[in-house]
Scaffold this motif. Structure first.
Motif, PDB file in Angstrom:
ATOM      1  N   LEU A   1       2.035   9.252  -6.073  1.00 41.96           N
ATOM      2  CA  LEU A   1       2.240  10.669  -5.786  1.00 41.96           C
ATOM      3  C   LEU A   1       3.420  11.211  -6.583  1.00 41.96           C
ATOM      4  O   LEU A   1       3.355  12.319  -7.135  1.00 41.96           O
ATOM      5  CB  LEU A   1       2.472  10.878  -4.291  1.00 41.96           C
ATOM      6  CG  LEU A   1       2.710  12.324  -3.852  1.00 41.96           C
ATOM      7  CD1 LEU A   1       1.552  13.235  -4.265  1.00 41.96           C
ATOM      8  CD2 LEU A   1       2.948  12.406  -2.344  1.00 41.96           C
ATOM      9  N   ARG A   2       4.474  10.429  -6.680  1.00 41.72           N
ATOM     10  CA  ARG A   2       5.634  10.857  -7.480  1.00 41.72           C
ATOM     11  C   ARG A   2       5.229  11.074  -8.933  1.00 41.72           C
ATOM     12  O   ARG A   2       5.656  12.040  -9.575  1.00 41.72           O
ATOM     13  CB  ARG A   2       6.745   9.817  -7.364  1.00 41.72           C
ATOM     14  CG  ARG A   2       8.063  10.236  -8.015  1.00 41.72           C
ATOM     15  CD  ARG A   2       9.155   9.217  -7.732  1.00 41.72           C
ATOM     16  NE  ARG A   2       9.543   9.204  -6.322  1.00 41.72           N
ATOM     17  CZ  ARG A   2      10.440  10.017  -5.772  1.00 41.72           C
ATOM     18  NH1 ARG A   2      11.049  10.933  -6.532  1.00 41.72           N
ATOM     19  NH2 ARG A   2      10.728   9.924  -4.502  1.00 41.72           N
ATOM     20  N   GLU A   3       4.395  10.202  -9.448  1.00 40.99           N
ATOM     21  CA  GLU A   3       3.929  10.336 -10.836  1.00 40.99           C
ATOM     22  C   GLU A   3       3.020  11.554 -10.997  1.00 40.99           C
ATOM     23  O   GLU A   3       3.168  12.326 -11.956  1.00 40.99           O
ATOM     24  CB  GLU A   3       3.188   9.070 -11.249  1.00 40.99           C
ATOM     25  CG  GLU A   3       2.611   9.116 -12.663  1.00 40.99           C
ATOM     26  CD  GLU A   3       1.783   7.878 -12.999  1.00 40.99           C
ATOM     27  OE1 GLU A   3       0.935   7.977 -13.915  1.00 40.99           O
ATOM     28  OE2 GLU A   3       1.980   6.834 -12.353  1.00 40.99           O
TER      29      GLU A   3
ATOM     30  N   PRO B   1       4.019   4.768  11.142  1.00 43.79           N
ATOM     31  CA  PRO B   1       3.427   5.893  10.408  1.00 43.79           C
ATOM     32  C   PRO B   1       1.905   5.867  10.531  1.00 43.79           C
ATOM     33  O   PRO B   1       1.330   4.882  11.007  1.00 43.79           O
ATOM     34  CB  PRO B   1       3.873   5.632   8.976  1.00 43.79           C
ATOM     35  CG  PRO B   1       3.918   4.142   8.885  1.00 43.79           C
ATOM     36  CD  PRO B   1       4.387   3.661  10.246  1.00 43.79           C
ATOM     37  N   PRO B   2       1.230   6.919  10.076  1.00 48.67           N
ATOM     38  CA  PRO B   2      -0.241   6.945  10.072  1.00 48.67           C
ATOM     39  C   PRO B   2      -0.756   6.037   8.959  1.00 48.67           C
ATOM     40  O   PRO B   2      -1.073   6.483   7.856  1.00 48.67           O
ATOM     41  CB  PRO B   2      -0.570   8.412   9.842  1.00 48.67           C
ATOM     42  CG  PRO B   2       0.616   8.958   9.117  1.00 48.67           C
ATOM     43  CD  PRO B   2       1.806   8.189   9.605  1.00 48.67           C
ATOM     44  N   THR B   3      -0.838   4.748   9.241  1.00 52.43           N
ATOM     45  CA  THR B   3      -1.067   3.757   8.195  1.00 52.43           C
ATOM     46  C   THR B   3      -2.385   3.954   7.459  1.00 52.43           C
ATOM     47  O   THR B   3      -2.434   3.884   6.226  1.00 52.43           O
ATOM     48  CB  THR B   3      -1.015   2.334   8.780  1.00 52.43           C
ATOM     49  OG1 THR B   3      -1.923   2.246   9.888  1.00 52.43           O
ATOM     50  CG2 THR B   3       0.393   2.001   9.259  1.00 52.43           C
TER      51      THR B   3
ATOM     52  N   ILE C   1      -5.701   5.791   2.708  1.00 51.97           N
ATOM     53  CA  ILE C   1      -6.706   6.654   2.083  1.00 51.97           C
ATOM     54  C   ILE C   1      -6.050   7.591   1.067  1.00 51.97           C
ATOM     55  O   ILE C   1      -6.585   7.815  -0.028  1.00 51.97           O
ATOM     56  CB  ILE C   1      -7.476   7.462   3.144  1.00 51.97           C
ATOM     57  CG1 ILE C   1      -8.288   6.534   4.049  1.00 51.97           C
ATOM     58  CG2 ILE C   1      -8.398   8.482   2.479  1.00 51.97           C
ATOM     59  CD1 ILE C   1      -9.424   5.813   3.367  1.00 51.97           C
ATOM     60  N   ALA C   2      -4.884   8.137   1.411  1.00 53.63           N
ATOM     61  CA  ALA C   2      -4.168   8.988   0.456  1.00 53.63           C
ATOM     62  C   ALA C   2      -3.884   8.231  -0.835  1.00 53.63           C
ATOM     63  O   ALA C   2      -4.049   8.764  -1.935  1.00 53.63           O
ATOM     64  CB  ALA C   2      -2.868   9.495   1.077  1.00 53.63           C
ATOM     65  N   GLY C   3      -3.470   6.977  -0.692  1.00 55.63           N
ATOM     66  CA  GLY C   3      -3.216   6.172  -1.881  1.00 55.63           C
ATOM     67  C   GLY C   3      -4.459   5.995  -2.739  1.00 55.63           C
ATOM     68  O   GLY C   3      -4.387   6.041  -3.979  1.00 55.63           O
ATOM     69  N   LEU C   4      -5.617   5.813  -2.103  1.00 54.74           N
ATOM     70  CA  LEU C   4      -6.865   5.714  -2.873  1.00 54.74           C
ATOM     71  C   LEU C   4      -7.178   7.030  -3.573  1.00 54.74           C
ATOM     72  O   LEU C   4      -7.675   7.040  -4.706  1.00 54.74           O
ATOM     73  CB  LEU C   4      -8.022   5.323  -1.948  1.00 54.74           C
ATOM     74  CG  LEU C   4      -7.950   3.958  -1.256  1.00 54.74           C
ATOM     75  CD1 LEU C   4      -9.246   3.685  -0.489  1.00 54.74           C
ATOM     76  CD2 LEU C   4      -7.663   2.834  -2.243  1.00 54.74           C
TER      77      LEU C   4
ATOM     78  N   ILE D   1       0.842  -1.200   0.000  1.00 47.41           N
ATOM     79  CA  ILE D   1       0.000   0.000   0.000  1.00 47.41           C
ATOM     80  C   ILE D   1       0.876   1.249   0.000  1.00 47.41           C
ATOM     81  O   ILE D   1       0.657   2.192  -0.777  1.00 47.41           O
ATOM     82  CB  ILE D   1      -0.937  -0.008   1.223  1.00 47.41           C
ATOM     83  CG1 ILE D   1      -1.979  -1.110   1.093  1.00 47.41           C
ATOM     84  CG2 ILE D   1      -1.606   1.356   1.411  1.00 47.41           C
ATOM     85  CD1 ILE D   1      -2.802  -1.340   2.340  1.00 47.41           C
ATOM     86  N   TYR D   2       1.879   1.260   0.865  1.00 49.46           N
ATOM     87  CA  TYR D   2       2.780   2.412   0.971  1.00 49.46           C
ATOM     88  C   TYR D   2       3.535   2.638  -0.343  1.00 49.46           C
ATOM     89  O   TYR D   2       3.615   3.768  -0.837  1.00 49.46           O
ATOM     90  CB  TYR D   2       3.772   2.190   2.121  1.00 49.46           C
ATOM     91  CG  TYR D   2       5.024   3.008   1.999  1.00 49.46           C
ATOM     92  CD1 TYR D   2       5.026   4.366   2.306  1.00 49.46           C
ATOM     93  CD2 TYR D   2       6.209   2.435   1.528  1.00 49.46           C
ATOM     94  CE1 TYR D   2       6.173   5.129   2.160  1.00 49.46           C
ATOM     95  CE2 TYR D   2       7.352   3.184   1.379  1.00 49.46           C
ATOM     96  CZ  TYR D   2       7.338   4.533   1.695  1.00 49.46           C
ATOM     97  OH  TYR D   2       8.471   5.285   1.547  1.00 49.46           O
ATOM     98  N   GLU D   3       4.074   1.560  -0.912  1.00 49.98           N
ATOM     99  CA  GLU D   3       4.871   1.715  -2.135  1.00 49.98           C
ATOM    100  C   GLU D   3       4.024   2.231  -3.283  1.00 49.98           C
ATOM    101  O   GLU D   3       4.492   3.068  -4.082  1.00 49.98           O
ATOM    102  CB  GLU D   3       5.517   0.382  -2.495  1.00 49.98           C
ATOM    103  CG  GLU D   3       6.621  -0.020  -1.533  1.00 49.98           C
ATOM    104  CD  GLU D   3       7.208  -1.393  -1.838  1.00 49.98           C
ATOM    105  OE1 GLU D   3       8.294  -1.698  -1.332  1.00 49.98           O
ATOM    106  OE2 GLU D   3       6.554  -2.162  -2.590  1.00 49.98           O
ATOM    107  N   ALA D   4       2.790   1.772  -3.382  1.00 45.82           N
ATOM    108  CA  ALA D   4       1.903   2.267  -4.442  1.00 45.82           C
ATOM    109  C   ALA D   4       1.570   3.737  -4.228  1.00 45.82           C
ATOM    110  O   ALA D   4       1.544   4.528  -5.197  1.00 45.82           O
ATOM    111  CB  ALA D   4       0.626   1.430  -4.478  1.00 45.82           C
TER     112      ALA D   4
END
Length: 366
Positions: free
Chosen positions: A56-58, A245-247, A252-255, A48-51
């Motif tokens: 975000l980088r993209e 971290p705030p997992t 949610i940020a990733g979504l 999840i974190y890596e995605a």
């Protein structure tokens, strides 16, 4: 019932994201666990974190020589964490230049004074925070550790629509920007900044997560007094896993990042945000009852403060808005009036509903 939430933060999230989070609440992808139950070092959460980091980088086209850190404490904590990590690059006591454009700039200045010398190179206080001070009026230091701006003032409704060029005046001091309330709402050239940071609770996700984008050469200079969990070098070396971290916030940020990509990315968001802001500002500018006091060239696309010329009507306006399911329109207590925050997740239909109500209220009371 359609409710339109104009809160400045924690703010509206895309409904698609909320529905997906609800569907995955008890069992994430067949793991049998909620994301809230996962170990931050387990393979499920690491994926999840890596995605999230990759997306975000993209979305922001973050160059390879920048690290993305997922931290805690919000932008308010970063007001301390930034100087604790950057002023060590200079002989002590180091000087930091600030451009004061409103309430959040003032908070940054107050906090930084605990760790360094502060030079307020320019201030909009004299114009009641209605415009960014002209670039040629900035009195920058020759050897500043960095130059700090708040590129969108959530409370005051001021936004930079350009990137200040500070290198020529400072000998290369990096530009640091608090982008909490407009990150991901518009294209940004990350390479022009040394550090970009922001709380997630406006355009990214829930409160509790902070994003820091920092250039590699600015990592590794923390003052000895900097807490380990806030030392960017340790956070970067441990891929934001130095402490827990705030997992769920990262999930949610990733979504949200995936939602942005499905909907055309930052470029599409910027066009939509321009349309929403133009619609609302055109209504306010054409009104005899309502007014926005920010210079047009500095108006925020995300946070639109406005005032009734007859403030005795404030309570009636808010009551009517609530009846129409237009929520969280009351302005910040420090400035009064009203404020409509129209972040990425606010559909243009919500802004149209607000404009219709503004016109209706003016017909009744104007």
């Amino acid at each position: 019932m359609t409710v339109y939430n104009f809160s400045a933060g924690p703010a509206v999230l895309p409904k698609e994201v909320l529905r997906q989070a609800a569907a995955e609440m008890l069992d994430w992808h067949g793991s049998g666990m909620s994301v809230m139950e996962m170990s931050h070092r387990g393979k499920e959460f690491i994926s999840i974190y890596e995605a999230a980091e990759r997306d975000l980088r993209e979305l922001l086209a973050v160059p390879d020589n920048y690290r993305i850190l997922f931290m805690q404490g919000g932008a308010l904590a970063e007001n301390a964490i930034v100087p604790l990590n950057l002023v060590g690059r200079k002989a002590q006591p180091a000087t930091v230049d600030f451009i004061d454009t409103g309430s959040w700039s003032a908070k940054s200045i107050k906090e930084a004074q605990k760790y360094c010398k502060v030079n307020v190179a320019a201030s909009a206080a004299s114009n009641r925070y209605s415009a960014i001070p002209a670039r040629d009026s900035w009195q920058l230091s020759k050897d500043a550790a960095y130059v700090h701006i708040c590129s969108n003032e959530t409370i005051d409704g001021i936004e930079y629509h350009y990137v200040p060029d500070v290198d020529a005046d400072t000998g290369g001091a990096p530009l640091v920007a608090d982008m909490s309330s407009h990150i991901l709402s518009r294209a940004v050239d990350v390479s022009k900044y040394g550090v970009i940071y922001g709380g997630a609770q406006k355009n990214i996700g829930p409160a509790g997560l902070t994003i820091v984008i920092v250039r590699d050469d600015l990592i590794g200079h923390a003052l000895p007094a900097c807490p380990s969990a806030f030392d960017w070098k340790l956070v970067a070396e441990n891929n934001s896993m130095y402490n827990t971290p705030p997992t769920y916030g990262i999930y949610i940020a990733g979504l949200v990042f995936q939602w942005l990509k499905r909907n055309g990315g930052v470029a599409a968001m910027e066009l939509a945000n321009i349309a929403k802001a133009d619609l609302l500002y055109d209504c306010l500018d054409g009104s005899r009852l309502f007014e926005n006091r920010i210079a047009p060239e500095c108006r925020s696309r995300m946070n639109v403060p406005f005032f009734l010329r007859d403030e005795s009507l404030n309570d009636a306006f808010l009551a009517g808005a609530k009846e129409r399911d237009l929520l969280q329109l009351k302005g910040h207590k420090s400035v009064g009036g009203m404020r409509a925050s129209i972040y990425n997740a606010m559909p243009i239909e919500g802004v149209r509903a607000l404009v219709d109500y503004l016109k209706e209220f003016e017909r009744q009371h104007g």
